[in-house]
Scaffold this motif. Sequence first.
Motif, PDB file in Angstrom:
ATOM      1  N   MET A  24       0.831  -1.211   0.000  1.00 23.81           N
ATOM      2  CA  MET A  24       0.000   0.000   0.000  1.00 23.81           C
ATOM      3  C   MET A  24       0.864   1.259   0.000  1.00 23.81           C
ATOM      4  SD  MET A  24      -3.357  -0.616   2.320  1.00 23.81           S
ATOM      5  CE  MET A  24      -2.567  -1.135   3.845  1.00 23.81           C
ATOM      6  N   GLY A  25       2.170   1.071   0.182  1.00 25.03           N
ATOM      7  CA  GLY A  25       3.056   2.226   0.177  1.00 25.03           C
ATOM      8  C   GLY A  25       3.423   2.709   1.556  1.00 25.03           C
ATOM      9  N   ASN A  26       3.008   1.976   2.591  1.00 24.56           N
ATOM     10  CA  ASN A  26       3.358   2.377   3.964  1.00 24.56           C
ATOM     11  C   ASN A  26       4.723   1.800   4.309  1.00 24.56           C
ATOM     12  OD1 ASN A  26       0.771   3.474   4.054  1.00 24.56           O
ATOM     13  ND2 ASN A  26      -0.125   1.625   4.929  1.00 24.56           N
ATOM     14  N   VAL A  27       5.743   2.467   3.792  1.00 27.43           N
ATOM     15  CA  VAL A  27       7.084   1.901   3.924  1.00 27.43           C
ATOM     16  C   VAL A  27       8.015   2.780   4.740  1.00 27.43           C
ATOM     17  CG1 VAL A  27       6.954   0.615   1.767  1.00 27.43           C
ATOM     18  CG2 VAL A  27       7.798   2.954   1.741  1.00 27.43           C
ATOM     19  N   ALA A  28       7.459   3.822   5.396  1.00 27.69           N
ATOM     20  CA  ALA A  28       8.323   4.768   6.101  1.00 27.69           C
ATOM     21  C   ALA A  28       9.199   4.049   7.108  1.00 27.69           C
ATOM     22  CB  ALA A  28       7.458   5.805   6.827  1.00 27.69           C
ATOM     23  N   ALA A  29      10.437   4.354   7.098  1.00 28.24           N
ATOM     24  CA  ALA A  29      11.439   3.821   8.030  1.00 28.24           C
ATOM     25  C   ALA A  29      11.710   2.332   7.854  1.00 28.24           C
ATOM     26  CB  ALA A  29      11.032   4.086   9.488  1.00 28.24           C
ATOM     27  N   SER A  30      11.089   1.709   6.885  1.00 28.84           N
ATOM     28  CA  SER A  30      11.314   0.273   6.746  1.00 28.84           C
ATOM     29  C   SER A  30      12.483   0.001   5.803  1.00 28.84           C
ATOM     30  CB  SER A  30      10.061  -0.408   6.210  1.00 28.84           C
ATOM     31  OG  SER A  30       9.774   0.111   4.917  1.00 28.84           O
TER      32      SER A  30
ATOM     33  N   VAL B 169      12.237  -0.517   2.717  1.00 26.05           N
ATOM     34  CA  VAL B 169      11.876  -1.326   1.543  1.00 26.05           C
ATOM     35  C   VAL B 169      11.216  -0.429   0.498  1.00 26.05           C
ATOM     36  CG1 VAL B 169      11.555  -3.396   2.938  1.00 26.05           C
ATOM     37  CG2 VAL B 169       9.583  -1.992   2.386  1.00 26.05           C
ATOM     38  N   ALA B 170      11.204  -0.934  -0.725  1.00 27.88           N
ATOM     39  CA  ALA B 170      10.593  -0.162  -1.810  1.00 27.88           C
ATOM     40  C   ALA B 170       9.072  -0.236  -1.692  1.00 27.88           C
ATOM     41  CB  ALA B 170      11.044  -0.728  -3.154  1.00 27.88           C
ATOM     42  N   SER B 171       8.435   0.863  -2.053  1.00 29.55           N
ATOM     43  CA  SER B 171       6.975   0.910  -1.998  1.00 29.55           C
ATOM     44  C   SER B 171       6.377   0.071  -3.127  1.00 29.55           C
ATOM     45  CB  SER B 171       6.507   2.359  -2.123  1.00 29.55           C
ATOM     46  OG  SER B 171       5.126   2.396  -2.378  1.00 29.55           O
ATOM     47  N   GLY B 172       5.352  -0.671  -2.785  1.00 33.35           N
ATOM     48  CA  GLY B 172       4.665  -1.466  -3.813  1.00 33.35           C
ATOM     49  C   GLY B 172       3.394  -0.787  -4.299  1.00 33.35           C
ATOM     50  N   GLN B 173       3.274   0.503  -3.966  1.00 34.74           N
ATOM     51  CA  GLN B 173       2.022   1.237  -4.252  1.00 34.74           C
ATOM     52  C   GLN B 173       1.600   1.139  -5.712  1.00 34.74           C
ATOM     53  OE1 GLN B 173       2.635   5.176  -2.880  1.00 34.74           O
ATOM     54  NE2 GLN B 173       0.511   5.806  -3.081  1.00 34.74           N
ATOM     55  N   ASN B 174       2.552   1.364  -6.596  1.00 31.77           N
ATOM     56  CA  ASN B 174       2.236   1.328  -8.023  1.00 31.77           C
ATOM     57  C   ASN B 174       1.845  -0.067  -8.483  1.00 31.77           C
ATOM     58  OD1 ASN B 174       2.287   3.894  -8.914  1.00 31.77           O
ATOM     59  ND2 ASN B 174       4.256   3.759  -9.977  1.00 31.77           N
ATOM     60  N   TYR B 175       2.418  -1.065  -7.831  1.00 34.94           N
ATOM     61  CA  TYR B 175       2.087  -2.447  -8.200  1.00 34.94           C
ATOM     62  C   TYR B 175       0.652  -2.755  -7.794  1.00 34.94           C
ATOM     63  CZ  TYR B 175       7.048  -3.256  -9.061  1.00 34.94           C
ATOM     64  OH  TYR B 175       8.332  -3.194  -9.561  1.00 34.94           O
ATOM     65  N   LEU B 176       0.303  -2.364  -6.576  1.00 38.87           N
ATOM     66  CA  LEU B 176      -1.062  -2.646  -6.118  1.00 38.87           C
ATOM     67  C   LEU B 176      -2.070  -1.859  -6.941  1.00 38.87           C
ATOM     68  CD1 LEU B 176      -2.841  -4.143  -4.142  1.00 38.87           C
ATOM     69  CD2 LEU B 176      -2.530  -2.285  -2.489  1.00 38.87           C
ATOM     70  N   ALA B 177      -1.711  -0.629  -7.284  1.00 35.86           N
ATOM     71  CA  ALA B 177      -2.600   0.181  -8.128  1.00 35.86           C
ATOM     72  C   ALA B 177      -2.793  -0.500  -9.482  1.00 35.86           C
ATOM     73  CB  ALA B 177      -2.012   1.588  -8.318  1.00 35.86           C
ATOM     74  N   ALA B 178      -1.711  -1.026 -10.028  1.00 34.54           N
ATOM     75  CA  ALA B 178      -1.787  -1.699 -11.336  1.00 34.54           C
ATOM     76  C   ALA B 178      -2.667  -2.938 -11.258  1.00 34.54           C
ATOM     77  CB  ALA B 178      -0.378  -2.080 -11.810  1.00 34.54           C
ATOM     78  N   ILE B 179      -2.486  -3.716 -10.197  1.00 32.38           N
ATOM     79  CA  ILE B 179      -3.272  -4.946 -10.053  1.00 32.38           C
ATOM     80  C   ILE B 179      -4.750  -4.601  -9.867  1.00 32.38           C
ATOM     81  CG2 ILE B 179      -3.678  -6.939  -8.533  1.00 32.38           C
ATOM     82  CD1 ILE B 179      -0.591  -6.732  -7.890  1.00 32.38           C
ATOM     83  N   SER B 180      -5.018  -3.601  -9.031  1.00 35.91           N
ATOM     84  CA  SER B 180      -6.412  -3.215  -8.766  1.00 35.91           C
ATOM     85  C   SER B 180      -7.071  -2.696 -10.041  1.00 35.91           C
ATOM     86  CB  SER B 180      -6.461  -2.140  -7.685  1.00 35.91           C
ATOM     87  OG  SER B 180      -5.788  -2.565  -6.525  1.00 35.91           O
ATOM     88  N   ALA B 181      -6.388  -1.779 -10.714  1.00 36.46           N
ATOM     89  CA  ALA B 181      -6.968  -1.192 -11.925  1.00 36.46           C
ATOM     90  C   ALA B 181      -7.125  -2.241 -13.021  1.00 36.46           C
ATOM     91  CB  ALA B 181      -6.089  -0.035 -12.418  1.00 36.46           C
ATOM     92  N   GLY B 182      -6.103  -3.066 -13.194  1.00 38.22           N
ATOM     93  CA  GLY B 182      -6.175  -4.097 -14.237  1.00 38.22           C
ATOM     94  C   GLY B 182      -7.335  -5.051 -14.015  1.00 38.22           C
ATOM     95  N   ALA B 183      -7.481  -5.503 -12.779  1.00 37.90           N
ATOM     96  CA  ALA B 183      -8.533  -6.491 -12.489  1.00 37.90           C
ATOM     97  C   ALA B 183      -9.921  -5.887 -12.677  1.00 37.90           C
ATOM     98  CB  ALA B 183      -8.393  -7.006 -11.061  1.00 37.90           C
ATOM     99  N   VAL B 184     -10.102  -4.647 -12.203  1.00 37.90           N
ATOM    100  CA  VAL B 184     -11.447  -4.069 -12.255  1.00 37.90           C
ATOM    101  C   VAL B 184     -11.776  -3.552 -13.656  1.00 37.90           C
ATOM    102  CG1 VAL B 184     -12.949  -2.293 -11.333  1.00 37.90           C
ATOM    103  CG2 VAL B 184     -11.377  -3.491  -9.810  1.00 37.90           C
TER     104      VAL B 184
END
Lengths: 193, 502
Positions: free
Chosen positions: B425-431, B433-448
């Motif tokens: 979801m992109g909640n990666v502060a201080a972790s 790790v790279a944000s997966g926000q764009n990936y989840l957006a792509a999966i959500s948009a593609g599926a719907v």
Amino acid sequence: METPYVEVVFTGRSESVKMLLADLNAESPSAFGPFFISSEVGITKEGRVRKVLEAIQLVEEHVYVLVPVKDLSVIRKRVADSGIEIHSAHVVVEKRLSFKFECFNEEVAGKITAVFESLPPGVILEGYDPKTKRDDSAKGQELYSPTHHYEFSGQGVAKGPVKGLIELRRTITELPHIEVKKISLVLGDEASD
Amino acid sequence: MGLFVRFQTIVRLAIILTILFASQSVWASAEVPDAEHQDAAAHESHGPNLGKILPLWSVIPFAGILLSIALFPLIKPHFWHHHYPKVSLFWALVFAVPFLIVFKVSAAHSIWHIMFLDFVPFIILLGGLFTVAGGIVVKGSFRGTPVVNLILILIGTLLASWIGTTGAAMVMIRPLLRANVWRKNYVHVVVFFIFLVANIGGSLTPLGDPPLFLGFLHGVSFFWTMFNISTQTLFVSGMVLVVFFVLDTYHYRKEDPPPDDGVKEPIKVEGLHNLLFLGGIIGAVLFSGLVHLGEIPVGLGIMQTGENLARDLFIIGMGAASWVTTKKVLREANEYSWGPILEVAYLFAGIFTTIIPALAILKAGDSGALAFLTNAVNTPGRYFWATGVLSSFLDNAPTYLTFFNASMGQLYPGVAEPEAVQYLMGNVAASGVASGQNYLAAISAGAVFMGANTYIGNAPNFMVKAIAEEAGVPMPSFFGYMLKYSIPVLIGIFVLNSLIFF
């Protein structure tokens, strides 16, 4: 009984062919015709490839016309001076109009039935055997298994005079549930005058 | 096929798969938890252990049920109509029986986990929304001009994210058909309705399209898609609406003048009290995402959260209240029945059972048998198209879940799901790790979005087609829909969307 027809394939511009035929018709309206320009009444003519080649002028334009056999000699004489040529002229042995339909609404089924119960004069149907299926278990909305509680389907071939088939085709195309092709012709020998 | 022959087929397939499973587990015996560690492994039944062990062919039942859902309605609709529960059971048993025999407690845990924590809430939400939406009826005389059609479709599109794409389609399709019944050519109106109301419009909340609710059940926050893909939804739906208006105007100008129908029925919405119950469902779902009420054991070591149980019970209550307080005549106007919910229940029971190996293998990332998939689909753009293309031909809910897990396996291998979903979801502060926000957006948009590409991409598509056909609309065939409408209209817009946003 219908006048025998010939499919004449003219080589030349379609406007010139139409003008020639219109002139002949005007000169003796009771004796000449009726003639039918294939492209205007849903009769099969050349394929799409030829149409494209004609459009880009790689080949000469062909104009397909159905004319009564009795008018062929008059046409041959007139084209000699017109710059149009007759590419071929074959006797039409049979004219066929294939159709099929499927619908799920009883009102539409009634309209389709009415069309085929009141055919133009001389037109007959072959292989026409409409089927009605009812399945009460299919009533109601469905998401993944969309069947219908009422189905009306059928197919067939209409045969008969050109005029009748053209009229039937015009009627059928008003009903989008009926898939209809162009009127196809079975051609015989080259026609002599 | 006779009953005995079918039973024999099931038994033979189950025996073959059992032998294959058993041989696989002997070969990988070092990785199969022994009885002492089964409980610990049971907590990670979707986790890397099972995902590393399970072979690729264990996803055959999953592929089988998805292909059955896709193909049977097209090639054998009457058989499918009468026997789809048995087909679903068939695939479920083909996977579950050998799985349970070989993996015993881990397998039981996996099945119970997905059924109780995913399947049951999924069905409860869909059932609740469908019941509530089924009590809302739009009445009145509409005249199907391009402006009226645009407004009706826009209303449906906006509703879809709040009462579900199926509910919105059920409520709005009949007014739209009534408005256009006098027209000779309005097939395109229904097709664009499918594009927007039955698909694209459902992209803003988990209530809209089933894939998004599955994401919510796995930890994606309620408003995540609203905040992260609403721009895409606006872009895509805006473009589609413009195309629709131009096309409808063109066709409208060729129509004869509308008939004078005399007395016009005033426009009104009946069953509006159901909006209260809808609000209750929305509130319950939001509640379950915001409040923590502890955990309750539900068997086999599975823990369900108190807030989720409360949500599910409340939604059932809202559905029951809608059922009791809505006049039967309103439900009859919507041709409401339990049929669609039973369909979803039977089919998704099979889907959720058979998806277990696919999800486990994908979560294992490079260590799993589907590493080739996670390696090939490795950018947001590819996720958009891979999820989208598969969603076009297979139901979009399991497709979403598949790529959701694939992305976690690829981006965050070895990370527990709750944490990985936060990263997605992109909640990666201080972790670090790279944000997966764009990936989840792509999966959500593609599926719907791409459920609109074919009739089989999303459940309401077929429902709308069937309703329209029974109203006398000559809907295009499966390939006609694609060749005349979805490919020329949608693919170009999706390409633009992909280029702009991914």
